[in-house]
Design a protein around this motif. Structure first.
Motif, PDB file in Angstrom:
ATOM      1  N   PRO A 110       8.870  27.031  44.007  1.00  0.00           N
ATOM      2  CA  PRO A 110       8.271  28.366  43.520  1.00  0.00           C
ATOM      3  C   PRO A 110       7.095  28.206  44.452  1.00  0.00           C
ATOM      4  CG  PRO A 110       8.456  27.576  42.105  1.00  0.00           C
ATOM      5  CD  PRO A 110       9.854  26.430  43.168  1.00  0.00           C
ATOM      6  N   GLU A 123      13.615  38.759  37.596  1.00  0.00           N
ATOM      7  CA  GLU A 123      12.965  37.647  37.263  1.00  0.00           C
ATOM      8  C   GLU A 123      14.194  36.614  38.003  1.00  0.00           C
ATOM      9  OE1 GLU A 123      14.504  37.298  32.679  1.00  0.00           O
ATOM     10  OE2 GLU A 123      12.146  38.585  31.854  1.00  0.00           O
ATOM     11  N   ASP A 124      14.438  34.788  37.866  1.00  0.00           N
ATOM     12  CA  ASP A 124      14.912  34.222  38.506  1.00  0.00           C
ATOM     13  C   ASP A 124      16.275  34.210  37.752  1.00  0.00           C
ATOM     14  OD1 ASP A 124      15.859  32.290  40.388  1.00  0.00           O
ATOM     15  OD2 ASP A 124      14.859  30.614  39.060  1.00  0.00           O
ATOM     16  N   LEU A 136      13.501  31.973  43.036  1.00  0.00           N
ATOM     17  CA  LEU A 136      12.410  32.777  41.906  1.00  0.00           C
ATOM     18  C   LEU A 136      11.689  33.608  42.752  1.00  0.00           C
ATOM     19  CD1 LEU A 136      10.789  30.784  38.840  1.00  0.00           C
ATOM     20  CD2 LEU A 136       8.846  32.469  41.116  1.00  0.00           C
ATOM     21  N   GLU A 141      21.660  29.881  44.276  1.00  0.00           N
ATOM     22  CA  GLU A 141      21.933  30.023  42.966  1.00  0.00           C
ATOM     23  C   GLU A 141      23.082  29.028  42.275  1.00  0.00           C
ATOM     24  OE1 GLU A 141      19.372  32.608  40.421  1.00  0.00           O
ATOM     25  OE2 GLU A 141      18.979  33.593  41.325  1.00  0.00           O
TER      26      GLU A 141
END
Length: 249
Positions: free
Chosen positions: A227, A54-55, A45, A84
């Motif tokens: 984050p 955006e994440d 993020l 991710e």
């Protein structure tokens, strides 16, 4: 490079947790190392947000790879990258991306089991193939389960911890080096998982989490901040900007 991977793996010790105050670029990595960080870790993020994305793999993989190269070149400690879900529909693509990260000089990767397109979690057997493909690169894989993120807080119980342990065992068998359970905050559940897990356990430090010292007592081997550091930096930046522009007509 092999030495950096081993060095990073050796930092994961139950009861003596590796502290990773997550960074997002080469500059923030250098700040962390100057402060005494033994290794640095990105948060997806944070990296995405710093570039206006955006994440959720909205940041192009090529940028993530370039960013990783810049970070590796800027510090002399192991670097682990939040990949991710691996930026690939198939396990082979995840493995290929892991190899590119290894060639960039990173020591480890985060790989999560949520399904960004379908929602929910991937079937554990399918996720095991993805973990194995990434681990076959030789990198240290921090296998993340989103069980606690996707389950309401009231249902964070022994049954959920057991589901996490089952995934942990499968990911360990697939070659993962540690097990990440973000949003797990209950001391009893964390302690039980640490006692029974087949892998060193990574906890994300949040406002409602136990203290670092308590997490160490519970057997946690790795503490990250997600984050939070980037959000704090941006809040401080915004506050300063508002001092300049906030009173403008």
């Amino acid at each position: 490079m092999t030495n950096m991977i081993k060095q990073f793996a050796d930092l994961h010790q139950s009861g003596k947790p590796l502290i990773l105050y997550n960074i997002w670029d080469a500059g923030s990595a250098q700040v962390a190392v100057r402060a005494g960080a033994q290794a640095v870790a990105t948060g997806s993020l944070s990296v995405a947000g710093a570039q206006g994305f955006e994440d959720g793999e909205k940041l192009p993989f090529d940028f993530s790879l370039t960013n990783a190269k810049h970070i590796v070149s800027a510090v002399d400690v192991p670097v682990t990258i939040d990949l991710e879900t691996g930026y690939g529909d198939e396990a082979a693509a995840v493995g290929a991306n892991a190899l590119l990260m290894k060639e960039a000089g990173v020591a480890g990767l985060n790989l999560e089991d949520q399904d960004l397109s379908a929602g929910g979690l991937r079937d554990v057997s399918i996720q095991a193939q993805r973990v194995k493909a990434a681990a076959d690169s030789g990198l240290f894989i921090n296998a993340r389960t989103d069980l606690f993120i996707q389950t309401p807080l009231l249902d964070h119980d022994d049954a959920l911890a057991q589901k996490a342990l089952e995934r942990c065992q499968v990911y360990a068998d697939a070659g993962a080096g540690s097990f990440f359970i973000p949003f797990a905050a209950d001391e009893k559940l964390i302690g039980d998982i640490c006692d029974k897990a087949a892998l060193p356990v990574n906890i994300m430090r949040m406002p409602d989490s136990p203290s670092v010292s308590r997490l160490a007592e519970l057997g946690v081997a790795r503490i990250s901040y997600g984050p939070g550091p980037w959000m704090a930096a941006m809040a401080a930046f915004e506050a300063e900007v508002l001092k300049i522009f906030g009173n403008q007509p």
